[in-house]
Design an enzyme around this catalytic site. Sequence first.
Site, short mmCIF file in Angstrom:
data_model
loop_
_atom_site.label_atom_id
_atom_site.label_comp_id
_atom_site.label_asym_id
_atom_site.label_seq_id
_atom_site.Cartn_x
_atom_site.Cartn_y
_atom_site.Cartn_z
N HIS A 31 2.78 113.43 49.25
CA HIS A 31 3.33 114.05 50.76
C HIS A 31 3.17 115.49 50.62
CE1 HIS A 31 5.05 113.80 54.64
NE2 HIS A 31 5.86 114.69 54.35
N ASN B 112 -6.38 115.68 52.89
CA ASN B 112 -6.82 114.93 51.75
C ASN B 112 -7.89 114.00 51.98
OD1 ASN B 112 -4.22 113.21 53.16
ND2 ASN B 112 -5.66 111.82 52.24
N SER C 176 2.54 117.14 60.75
CA SER C 176 2.99 117.45 59.50
C SER C 176 2.93 118.85 58.76
CB SER C 176 2.88 116.50 58.56
OG SER C 176 3.38 114.94 58.77
N HIS D 64 7.07 108.65 64.89
CA HIS D 64 6.20 108.00 64.21
C HIS D 64 6.58 106.38 64.35
CE1 HIS D 64 5.71 111.87 62.27
NE2 HIS D 64 4.71 111.54 62.23
N MET E 246 -1.30 108.65 60.83
CA MET E 246 -0.20 107.54 61.36
C MET E 246 0.53 108.13 62.53
SD MET E 246 1.56 107.17 57.64
CE MET E 246 0.33 106.95 56.27
N SER E 247 -0.32 108.82 63.50
CA SER E 247 0.35 109.23 64.52
C SER E 247 -0.90 109.49 65.75
CB SER E 247 0.90 110.67 64.40
OG SER E 247 -0.11 111.73 64.21
N TYR F 48 6.07 104.27 61.91
CA TYR F 48 6.82 103.73 60.57
C TYR F 48 8.03 104.25 60.34
CZ TYR F 48 5.71 108.90 59.35
OH TYR F 48 5.54 110.40 59.18
N GLU F 49 8.70 105.15 61.38
CA GLU F 49 10.21 105.43 61.38
C GLU F 49 11.05 104.41 61.93
OE1 GLU F 49 11.17 110.08 62.37
OE2 GLU F 49 9.04 109.63 63.02
N ALA G 200 -1.97 115.55 60.77
CA ALA G 200 -2.34 115.82 59.58
C ALA G 200 -3.12 114.58 59.38
CB ALA G 200 -1.30 115.97 58.35
N HIS H 214 9.22 117.71 59.62
CA HIS H 214 9.41 117.70 61.23
C HIS H 214 10.69 118.21 61.35
CE1 HIS H 214 5.66 115.33 62.26
NE2 HIS H 214 5.71 115.03 60.95
#
Length: 269
Positions: free
Chosen positions: A241, A229, A24, A77, A205-206, A79-80, A107, A55
Amino acid sequence: MIDIKRFKNLLADKTPDTAIILGSGLGGLAAAVGSPLTIDYADIDGFPRTTVAGHAGKMTVGRLGSAEVLCMQGRFHLYEGYRPQVIAEVVQALKAVGIRQLIITNAAGSLNPDFAPGSLMLIKDHINFSGQNPLTGANDDNIGPRFPDMSNAYDRDLRQTMKRLAEKRRIPLPEGVYMMVAGPNFETAAEIRAFRILGADAVGMSTVPEVIAAIHAGIKVIAVSAITNFGTGMQSTPLSHEETLDNARRASENLTTLITDFLKENRND
Ligand code: HPA
């Protein structure tokens, strides 16, 4: 099924042996690729599409450092809603077109007070907390073993090289453990506290499904997190985001320098 023949045709005379997966807000590296050929994921039959802002859903193939690289702008991902096996299919497609080394970026949120937003972390190991695995299902012994060994997943020699180059550039590059969650929500403060106790330095998350699939397929891996962060509860303001993308952009400048240096030295030949 990803159409490998079509993928090879689209690559034309390009023969990259290194692939880079850009996280990201880290798409900038693709702009540094010389004599670029762009391939839209949509043009490869059976290739999944990306659905996240930041992306792009294409690959840029060309020269970086002294290597020919295939830069993936846009990854897949959990989550997609993708099955994790889709990620293994993509990595195996890369292997089928000649990729032998994978540079992964992402990220990530920091769990370590010493790792500040905007900085980089070299991943030395991971904790798969996603509850999913890209190798679930029947194993193809032609690709790799049923029970892959993960003891050197983040290749020690490649990490050594990367650390030496970072030192030369005076870019701080501490090593750390990456924890993968499925997302898409950011963690609760209690989860962040728990993950710190479990030994993780960063959370995202990846990456983990890609690494597992690559190791299984015999592809060497090196991975760097851009810290965007602090984890929930470690800083006073809530996460957005946009904040994530902004810090990723700052880190991405150093990342571009490091990866370019790396590819000048490491031609994997
Ligand atoms: N948590 C999970 N994934 C992330 C974060 C985070 O804090 N920051 C960037 N990706």
